[in-house]
Design a protein around this motif. Structure first.
Motif, short mmCIF file in Angstrom:
data_model
loop_
_atom_site.label_atom_id
_atom_site.label_comp_id
_atom_site.label_asym_id
_atom_site.label_seq_id
_atom_site.Cartn_x
_atom_site.Cartn_y
_atom_site.Cartn_z
N GLU A 270 -6.98 6.85 0.24
CA GLU A 270 -5.57 6.64 -0.09
C GLU A 270 -4.88 5.83 1.01
OE1 GLU A 270 -1.50 9.24 -0.99
OE2 GLU A 270 -3.37 10.24 -0.49
N HIS A 271 -5.17 6.18 2.27
CA HIS A 271 -4.61 5.42 3.38
C HIS A 271 -5.10 3.97 3.35
CE1 HIS A 271 -2.68 8.85 4.91
NE2 HIS A 271 -3.68 9.38 5.56
N SER A 272 -6.35 3.80 3.00
CA SER A 272 -6.91 2.45 2.91
C SER A 272 -6.16 1.62 1.88
CB SER A 272 -8.40 2.53 2.55
OG SER A 272 -8.94 1.24 2.36
N ARG A 273 -5.83 2.22 0.75
CA ARG A 273 -5.09 1.50 -0.29
C ARG A 273 -3.68 1.14 0.19
NH1 ARG A 273 -7.80 5.33 -3.58
NH2 ARG A 273 -5.98 6.70 -3.59
N SER A 274 -3.04 2.05 0.92
CA SER A 274 -1.71 1.76 1.46
C SER A 274 -1.75 0.56 2.39
CB SER A 274 -1.17 2.99 2.21
OG SER A 274 -0.86 4.04 1.32
N ILE A 275 -2.77 0.52 3.24
CA ILE A 275 -2.90 -0.58 4.20
C ILE A 275 -3.24 -1.88 3.50
CG2 ILE A 275 -4.33 -1.43 6.10
CD1 ILE A 275 -4.46 1.51 7.09
N LYS A 276 -4.13 -1.82 2.51
CA LYS A 276 -4.51 -3.03 1.78
C LYS A 276 -3.31 -3.67 1.09
CE LYS A 276 -9.39 -2.17 0.69
NZ LYS A 276 -10.36 -1.84 -0.39
N GLY A 277 -2.41 -2.84 0.58
CA GLY A 277 -1.27 -3.37 -0.14
C GLY A 277 -0.09 -3.74 0.74
N ALA A 278 -0.21 -3.46 2.03
CA ALA A 278 0.92 -3.65 2.94
C ALA A 278 0.97 -5.08 3.49
CB ALA A 278 0.83 -2.67 4.10
N PHE A 279 2.18 -5.52 3.77
CA PHE A 279 2.40 -6.86 4.30
C PHE A 279 1.82 -6.97 5.71
CE2 PHE A 279 5.38 -9.90 6.44
CZ PHE A 279 4.96 -11.03 5.76
N LYS A 280 0.94 -7.94 5.92
CA LYS A 280 0.36 -8.28 7.22
C LYS A 280 -0.45 -7.15 7.87
CE LYS A 280 3.38 -12.09 8.53
NZ LYS A 280 4.28 -12.66 9.57
N THR B 86 7.01 8.23 15.70
CA THR B 86 8.07 7.24 15.84
C THR B 86 8.34 6.50 14.54
OG1 THR B 86 7.55 6.92 18.18
CG2 THR B 86 8.81 5.17 17.12
N VAL B 87 7.30 6.11 13.85
CA VAL B 87 7.43 5.41 12.57
C VAL B 87 7.03 6.38 11.46
CG1 VAL B 87 6.62 3.47 11.17
CG2 VAL B 87 6.92 3.18 13.65
N SER C 69 10.86 4.69 3.69
CA SER C 69 10.49 5.15 5.02
C SER C 69 10.45 4.00 6.01
CB SER C 69 9.10 5.81 4.98
OG SER C 69 8.09 4.82 4.80
N ASP C 70 10.42 4.33 7.29
CA ASP C 70 10.28 3.30 8.32
C ASP C 70 9.03 2.46 8.07
OD1 ASP C 70 12.48 4.45 9.45
OD2 ASP C 70 11.44 5.29 11.19
N TRP C 71 7.94 3.12 7.72
CA TRP C 71 6.67 2.41 7.51
C TRP C 71 6.79 1.39 6.38
CZ3 TRP C 71 2.61 1.29 4.26
CH2 TRP C 71 1.43 0.86 4.89
N ASP C 72 7.48 1.79 5.32
CA ASP C 72 7.62 0.89 4.17
C ASP C 72 8.61 -0.24 4.45
OD1 ASP C 72 5.91 1.99 1.96
OD2 ASP C 72 7.03 3.79 2.46
N VAL C 73 9.54 -0.03 5.37
CA VAL C 73 10.42 -1.12 5.79
C VAL C 73 9.61 -2.16 6.56
CG1 VAL C 73 12.34 -1.74 7.33
CG2 VAL C 73 12.51 0.29 5.88
N LEU C 74 8.73 -1.71 7.44
CA LEU C 74 7.91 -2.62 8.24
C LEU C 74 6.82 -3.28 7.42
CD1 LEU C 74 7.35 -0.41 11.43
CD2 LEU C 74 8.90 -2.37 11.22
N HIS C 75 6.26 -2.54 6.47
CA HIS C 75 5.09 -3.02 5.73
C HIS C 75 5.28 -2.85 4.22
CE1 HIS C 75 3.20 -3.26 9.62
NE2 HIS C 75 3.41 -1.98 9.82
N ARG D 144 3.83 -1.04 -1.10
CA ARG D 144 3.55 0.09 -1.98
C ARG D 144 4.54 0.03 -3.16
NH1 ARG D 144 2.18 5.03 2.18
NH2 ARG D 144 4.33 4.71 2.91
N SER D 145 4.01 -0.01 -4.36
CA SER D 145 4.83 -0.25 -5.55
C SER D 145 5.92 0.81 -5.72
CB SER D 145 3.95 -0.32 -6.80
OG SER D 145 3.23 0.90 -6.96
N TRP D 146 5.62 2.05 -5.39
CA TRP D 146 6.61 3.10 -5.61
C TRP D 146 7.73 3.06 -4.58
CZ3 TRP D 146 7.04 6.20 -1.38
CH2 TRP D 146 5.93 6.34 -0.55
N ALA D 147 7.45 2.49 -3.40
CA ALA D 147 8.45 2.48 -2.33
C ALA D 147 9.66 1.62 -2.69
CB ALA D 147 7.83 2.01 -1.03
N VAL D 148 9.43 0.54 -3.43
CA VAL D 148 10.54 -0.36 -3.79
C VAL D 148 11.52 0.32 -4.74
CG1 VAL D 148 9.14 -2.41 -3.43
CG2 VAL D 148 9.26 -1.40 -5.71
#
Length: 215
Positions: A107-117, A156-157, A175-181, A184-188
């Motif tokens: 699940e973490h891998s999918r979050s990272i794969k879909g994240a910006f940069k 921190t994040v 979340s802070d993490w979703d602001v930076l990266h 994730r489709s549900w975060a928007v």
């Protein structure tokens, strides 16, 4: 029965053997093999894990330097407990095993794969599987590792380990993490006002200033 005067000392539990047990589990954790994220093969079990950043992203490059020769500073620490553990304190045993730990890392891998940069090739992980009564130690060892590493994405994040809050709960802020990266489709769908990226980055800089790089 006569009520006794309050004495705080009578409520304090101390056991050196318990302290040594936690230290031993942490030592074992730090000696386990480091593998790719996600792990190359599926496996059964629950337990505790850590993620290590080794890339060159401007925000996290210091982690890449620290972990260049050895994986010693985690960017995130987490746990995967047996199904039903929170309700019934069920332990993981040979007849009650699942892929909870493996699934959490995927699940973490999918979050990272879909994240910006961000890229999964810039992350490694290590983990310990706790079975039988040992699975009751999972939260304790997770807390000990977070205290030891003070991982950026735990302290921190916030938000890396978040799940989709589900329909009717999108009034909360990203979340802070979703602001930076973003990615994730549900975060928007989260409609609340998030913290500003510049503020989060300043917090990251303060956190990283406390990390030492021994090259």
């Amino acid at each position: 029965m006569k009520i006794q005067p309050f004495d705080r000392q009578k409520h304090i539990y101390r056991n050196d053997a318990f302290v040594e047990l936690v230290k031993d589990a942490v030592r074992f954790f730090n000696g386990t093999p480091v593998v790719s994220l996600p792990p190359p093969e599926p496996f059964l079990g629950t337990g505790v894990y850590a993620l290590y950043y080794i890339g060159k992203h401007p925000l996290y490059a210091k982690y890449g330097e620290i972990n260049r020769l050895s994986y010693k500073t985690a960017i995130y620490v987490g746990k995967a407990v047996p199904k039903g553990w929170r309700q019934a304190r069920s332990s993981d045993d040979p007849l009650n095993q699942s892929h909870e730990l493996c699934n959490r890392l995927r699940e973490h891998s999918r979050s990272i794969k879909g994240a910006f940069k961000l890229s999964t090739k810039d992350f490694m992980c290590r983990f310990v599987i706790f079975e039988d009564a040992g699975s009751d130690m999972i939260s304790t060892i997770e807390a000990a590792l977070i205290k030891l590493h003070s991982p950026l994405w735990n302290t921190t994040v916030d938000g890396f380990g978040n799940h989709d809050p589900g329909k009717g709960r999108y009034e909360q802020a990203r979340s802070d993490w979703d602001v930076l990266h973003p990615g994730r489709s549900w975060a928007v769908k989260c409609k609340g006002t998030p913290r500003k990226r510049a503020t989060i980055c300043k917090d990251i800089d303060r956190h990283l200033s406390r990390l030492s790089v021994d090259l």
